[in-house]
Design a protein around this motif. Structure first.
Motif, PDB file in Angstrom:
ATOM      1  N   VAL A 182      52.018  48.717  69.641  1.00 43.78           N
ATOM      2  CA  VAL A 182      51.856  48.204  68.288  1.00 43.78           C
ATOM      3  C   VAL A 182      51.639  46.706  68.398  1.00 43.78           C
ATOM      4  CG1 VAL A 182      52.864  48.024  65.983  1.00 43.78           C
ATOM      5  CG2 VAL A 182      53.418  49.991  67.423  1.00 43.78           C
ATOM      6  N   THR A 183      50.504  46.211  67.928  1.00 40.99           N
ATOM      7  CA  THR A 183      50.224  44.781  67.987  1.00 40.99           C
ATOM      8  C   THR A 183      49.996  44.254  66.577  1.00 40.99           C
ATOM      9  OG1 THR A 183      47.859  45.190  68.326  1.00 40.99           O
ATOM     10  CG2 THR A 183      49.201  44.905  70.287  1.00 40.99           C
ATOM     11  N   ILE A 184      50.354  42.989  66.391  1.00 46.55           N
ATOM     12  CA  ILE A 184      50.189  42.323  65.103  1.00 46.55           C
ATOM     13  C   ILE A 184      49.210  41.175  65.314  1.00 46.55           C
ATOM     14  CG2 ILE A 184      51.385  41.281  63.147  1.00 46.55           C
ATOM     15  CD1 ILE A 184      52.523  43.986  63.847  1.00 46.55           C
ATOM     16  N   ALA A 185      48.066  41.238  64.668  1.00 49.90           N
ATOM     17  CA  ALA A 185      47.042  40.211  64.838  1.00 49.90           C
ATOM     18  C   ALA A 185      46.847  39.454  63.538  1.00 49.90           C
ATOM     19  CB  ALA A 185      45.722  40.832  65.275  1.00 49.90           C
ATOM     20  N   GLY A 186      46.781  38.116  63.621  1.00 47.88           N
ATOM     21  CA  GLY A 186      46.520  37.303  62.444  1.00 47.88           C
ATOM     22  C   GLY A 186      45.058  37.364  62.063  1.00 47.88           C
ATOM     23  N   ALA A 187      44.730  36.738  60.941  1.00 45.80           N
ATOM     24  CA  ALA A 187      43.342  36.734  60.487  1.00 45.80           C
ATOM     25  C   ALA A 187      42.434  36.074  61.524  1.00 45.80           C
ATOM     26  CB  ALA A 187      43.242  36.013  59.146  1.00 45.80           C
ATOM     27  N   ASP A 188      43.025  35.146  62.325  1.00 47.22           N
ATOM     28  CA  ASP A 188      42.243  34.464  63.356  1.00 47.22           C
ATOM     29  C   ASP A 188      42.242  35.237  64.671  1.00 47.22           C
ATOM     30  OD1 ASP A 188      44.861  34.164  64.055  1.00 47.22           O
ATOM     31  OD2 ASP A 188      44.810  31.973  64.233  1.00 47.22           O
ATOM     32  N   GLY A 189      42.889  36.409  64.696  1.00 40.82           N
ATOM     33  CA  GLY A 189      42.917  37.225  65.903  1.00 40.82           C
ATOM     34  C   GLY A 189      44.080  36.919  66.820  1.00 40.82           C
ATOM     35  N   ALA A 190      44.857  35.854  66.515  1.00 37.04           N
ATOM     36  CA  ALA A 190      45.982  35.489  67.378  1.00 37.04           C
ATOM     37  C   ALA A 190      47.091  36.523  67.276  1.00 37.04           C
ATOM     38  CB  ALA A 190      46.516  34.112  66.982  1.00 37.04           C
ATOM     39  N   GLN A 191      47.702  36.834  68.419  1.00 44.13           N
ATOM     40  CA  GLN A 191      48.804  37.787  68.432  1.00 44.13           C
ATOM     41  C   GLN A 191      50.070  37.121  67.902  1.00 44.13           C
ATOM     42  OE1 GLN A 191      48.400  41.106  69.491  1.00 44.13           O
ATOM     43  NE2 GLN A 191      46.270  40.476  69.407  1.00 44.13           N
ATOM     44  N   ASN A 192      50.870  37.896  67.185  1.00 46.20           N
ATOM     45  CA  ASN A 192      52.105  37.392  66.617  1.00 46.20           C
ATOM     46  C   ASN A 192      53.258  38.194  67.211  1.00 46.20           C
ATOM     47  OD1 ASN A 192      54.046  37.637  63.787  1.00 46.20           O
ATOM     48  ND2 ASN A 192      53.433  35.643  64.563  1.00 46.20           N
ATOM     49  N   ILE A 193      54.317  37.508  67.657  1.00 48.03           N
ATOM     50  CA  ILE A 193      55.432  38.187  68.301  1.00 48.03           C
ATOM     51  C   ILE A 193      56.135  39.101  67.309  1.00 48.03           C
ATOM     52  CG2 ILE A 193      57.671  37.855  69.427  1.00 48.03           C
ATOM     53  CD1 ILE A 193      56.605  35.179  70.470  1.00 48.03           C
ATOM     54  N   ALA A 194      56.421  40.312  67.726  1.00 46.94           N
ATOM     55  CA  ALA A 194      57.115  41.266  66.868  1.00 46.94           C
ATOM     56  C   ALA A 194      57.878  42.251  67.741  1.00 46.94           C
ATOM     57  CB  ALA A 194      56.131  42.016  65.971  1.00 46.94           C
ATOM     58  N   THR A 195      58.913  42.824  67.165  1.00 48.13           N
ATOM     59  CA  THR A 195      59.648  43.893  67.826  1.00 48.13           C
ATOM     60  C   THR A 195      59.007  45.209  67.435  1.00 48.13           C
ATOM     61  OG1 THR A 195      61.690  42.627  67.723  1.00 48.13           O
ATOM     62  CG2 THR A 195      61.898  44.988  68.101  1.00 48.13           C
ATOM     63  N   THR A 196      58.680  46.031  68.403  1.00 49.40           N
ATOM     64  CA  THR A 196      58.030  47.311  68.092  1.00 49.40           C
ATOM     65  C   THR A 196      58.823  48.456  68.706  1.00 49.40           C
ATOM     66  OG1 THR A 196      56.598  47.184  70.040  1.00 49.40           O
ATOM     67  CG2 THR A 196      55.755  46.253  67.993  1.00 49.40           C
ATOM     68  N   VAL A 197      58.857  49.571  67.988  1.00 54.11           N
ATOM     69  CA  VAL A 197      59.571  50.757  68.441  1.00 54.11           C
ATOM     70  C   VAL A 197      58.684  51.973  68.207  1.00 54.11           C
ATOM     71  CG1 VAL A 197      61.614  52.207  68.142  1.00 54.11           C
ATOM     72  CG2 VAL A 197      61.816  49.726  67.872  1.00 54.11           C
ATOM     73  N   VAL A 198      58.590  52.834  69.187  1.00 52.60           N
ATOM     74  CA  VAL A 198      57.805  54.064  69.050  1.00 52.60           C
ATOM     75  C   VAL A 198      58.645  55.223  69.572  1.00 52.60           C
ATOM     76  CG1 VAL A 198      55.693  55.271  69.663  1.00 52.60           C
ATOM     77  CG2 VAL A 198      55.662  52.790  69.395  1.00 52.60           C
ATOM     78  N   THR A 199      58.836  56.249  68.740  1.00 51.66           N
ATOM     79  CA  THR A 199      59.561  57.438  69.179  1.00 51.66           C
ATOM     80  C   THR A 199      58.836  58.679  68.685  1.00 51.66           C
ATOM     81  OG1 THR A 199      60.966  57.445  67.206  1.00 51.66           O
ATOM     82  CG2 THR A 199      61.805  56.277  69.139  1.00 51.66           C
ATOM     83  N   GLU A 200      59.081  59.798  69.334  1.00 55.36           N
ATOM     84  CA  GLU A 200      58.535  61.079  68.894  1.00 55.36           C
ATOM     85  C   GLU A 200      59.658  62.098  68.890  1.00 55.36           C
ATOM     86  OE1 GLU A 200      54.878  64.202  69.818  1.00 55.36           O
ATOM     87  OE2 GLU A 200      55.455  62.727  71.334  1.00 55.36           O
ATOM     88  N   ASN A 201      59.831  62.769  67.743  1.00 56.01           N
ATOM     89  CA  ASN A 201      60.940  63.713  67.625  1.00 56.01           C
ATOM     90  C   ASN A 201      60.643  64.717  66.519  1.00 56.01           C
ATOM     91  OD1 ASN A 201      63.489  64.741  68.308  1.00 56.01           O
ATOM     92  ND2 ASN A 201      64.487  63.571  66.696  1.00 56.01           N
ATOM     93  N   ASP A 202      60.929  65.991  66.780  1.00 56.23           N
ATOM     94  CA  ASP A 202      60.802  67.051  65.775  1.00 56.23           C
ATOM     95  C   ASP A 202      59.430  67.081  65.104  1.00 56.23           C
ATOM     96  OD1 ASP A 202      63.436  67.833  66.253  1.00 56.23           O
ATOM     97  OD2 ASP A 202      64.227  66.451  64.748  1.00 56.23           O
ATOM     98  N   GLY A 203      58.381  66.820  65.879  1.00 58.83           N
ATOM     99  CA  GLY A 203      57.032  66.919  65.335  1.00 58.83           C
ATOM    100  C   GLY A 203      56.545  65.692  64.592  1.00 58.83           C
ATOM    101  N   TRP A 204      57.295  64.573  64.651  1.00 54.45           N
ATOM    102  CA  TRP A 204      56.903  63.340  63.959  1.00 54.45           C
ATOM    103  C   TRP A 204      56.860  62.185  64.939  1.00 54.45           C
ATOM    104  CZ3 TRP A 204      55.291  63.677  59.028  1.00 54.45           C
ATOM    105  CH2 TRP A 204      55.687  64.788  58.284  1.00 54.45           C
ATOM    106  N   LEU A 205      55.831  61.357  64.800  1.00 54.23           N
ATOM    107  CA  LEU A 205      55.741  60.092  65.541  1.00 54.23           C
ATOM    108  C   LEU A 205      56.219  58.978  64.627  1.00 54.23           C
ATOM    109  CD1 LEU A 205      52.329  60.095  67.447  1.00 54.23           C
ATOM    110  CD2 LEU A 205      54.553  59.643  68.457  1.00 54.23           C
ATOM    111  N   LYS A 206      57.136  58.142  65.118  1.00 56.52           N
ATOM    112  CA  LYS A 206      57.655  57.042  64.328  1.00 56.52           C
ATOM    113  C   LYS A 206      57.296  55.734  65.030  1.00 56.52           C
ATOM    114  CE  LYS A 206      61.585  59.900  62.943  1.00 56.52           C
ATOM    115  NZ  LYS A 206      63.063  60.048  62.955  1.00 56.52           N
ATOM    116  N   MET A 207      56.546  54.897  64.342  1.00 61.27           N
ATOM    117  CA  MET A 207      56.120  53.611  64.902  1.00 61.27           C
ATOM    118  C   MET A 207      56.579  52.495  63.983  1.00 61.27           C
ATOM    119  SD  MET A 207      52.441  55.185  65.900  1.00 61.27           S
ATOM    120  CE  MET A 207      52.710  56.494  64.720  1.00 61.27           C
ATOM    121  N   ARG A 208      57.232  51.500  64.553  1.00 61.56           N
ATOM    122  CA  ARG A 208      57.815  50.447  63.731  1.00 61.56           C
ATOM    123  C   ARG A 208      57.521  49.083  64.340  1.00 61.56           C
ATOM    124  NH1 ARG A 208      63.246  47.829  63.278  1.00 61.56           N
ATOM    125  NH2 ARG A 208      63.324  47.042  61.154  1.00 61.56           N
ATOM    126  N   ALA A 209      57.174  48.135  63.481  1.00 65.72           N
ATOM    127  CA  ALA A 209      57.020  46.737  63.880  1.00 65.72           C
ATOM    128  C   ALA A 209      57.860  45.895  62.928  1.00 65.72           C
ATOM    129  CB  ALA A 209      55.553  46.308  63.821  1.00 65.72           C
TER     130      ALA A 209
END
Length: 276
Positions: A182-209
């Motif tokens: 999971v990446t966060i890009a500004g309007a200028d394309g610059a990457q912004n630091i963020a905490t990201t979490v990705v899990t898969e359970n019971d048929g669902w993908l959960k992605m968080r920033a």
């Protein structure tokens, strides 16, 4: 198909009640959404401000009118320099809403079941299902950069929960586990630091920033999966031919009254000796 929410750390569970109904349970915690208000005399409005007021509503503003409206990014960008990028107030929400979001992608367009929930605390966001472009699930958010003191940063949250089989349909994945970036890009394309979490359970993908700053951001999610390795069939080891052991020969060598025996594969009498 899709739900939208003002939540964070959300999870989803669907159970069948009968042949016609399902129970949908969504859990999560409330979010704080930056907001602002500008005082103007209605009869004095003109130009862009008059147009935006008529379009969005005089008393509703960005958060109250339609944060997923197609013109919300234009609306926020107009007010950003006039407000010095400061949101002087906040609202706390816990909301879940159905949508009429549609997608041209067959993997994201099924309206006979819940496909996913998109949630963010941003002032404005894309009012459509995440777009699948060049291998990424893209979603835009926008807001004012600073809190009321003009120094504290407004920090964003974004949660995407979607059916695992819909994600696998997009990427043509097998049922093997998937991972994501999971990446966060500004309007200028610059990457912004963020905490990201990705899990898969019971048929669902959960992605968080979480923890990203505002302005206009594009959240990009890319799923990956290691190729399944074919089973390796051990090759039978070649039978080794028996090693021929050289045959030792022994000869008798004499020199006058001296006798010597010499052994070897090709024995030879020493100098001055003769073979008997």
């Amino acid at each position: 198909g899709w739900f939208k929410a003002r939540l964070k750390d959300l999870s989803i569970e669907i159970t069948k009640l009968n042949s016609r109904n399902n129970r949908l349970v969504v859990t999560g915690t409330s979010v704080t959404v930056p907001n602002f208000a500008v005082v103007r005399r209605a009869e004095g409005l003109a130009g862009k401000e008059l147009e935006l007021a008529q379009y969005f509503g005089y008393m509703k503003g960005a958060v109250g009118a339609a944060p997923g409206n197609e013109r919300i990014f234009e609306y926020i960008e107009y007010w950003r320099p006039l407000l010095q990028d400061i949101a002087p107030k906040t609202n706390t929400f816990w909301t879940l809403n159905s949508t009429r979001w549609t997608s041209s992608n067959k993997c994201l367009s099924d309206t006979t079941r819940v496909l996913g929930v998109v949630s963010t605390n941003s002032m404005g966001y894309d009012g459509t299902a995440p777009k699948f472009v060049d291998g990424y699930l893209n979603y835009r958010v926008a807001g004012l950069h600073f809190a009321a003191d003009g120094k504290t940063l407004n920090l964003g949250t974004y949660d995407l929960v979607m059916r695992s089989d819909a994600a696998r349909c997009l990427y043509k994945f097998s049922s093997a586990p998937v991972s994501a970036t999971v990446t966060i890009a500004g309007a200028d394309g610059a990457q912004n630091i963020a905490t990201t979490v990705v899990t898969e359970n019971d048929g669902w993908l959960k992605m968080r920033a979480a923890g990203f700053t505002f302005s206009q951001k594009q959240i990009k999610v890319k799923l990956t999966q290691e190729a399944e390795k074919p089973a390796v069939t051990p090759t039978p080891s070649a039978s080794k031919a028996p090693i021929a052991v050289p045959k030792l020969l022994t000869i008798t060598c004499i020199k006058g009254k001296i006798t010597k025996k010499v052994s070897g594969t090709k024995p030879v009498c020493p100098a001055g000796y003769k073979r008997k």
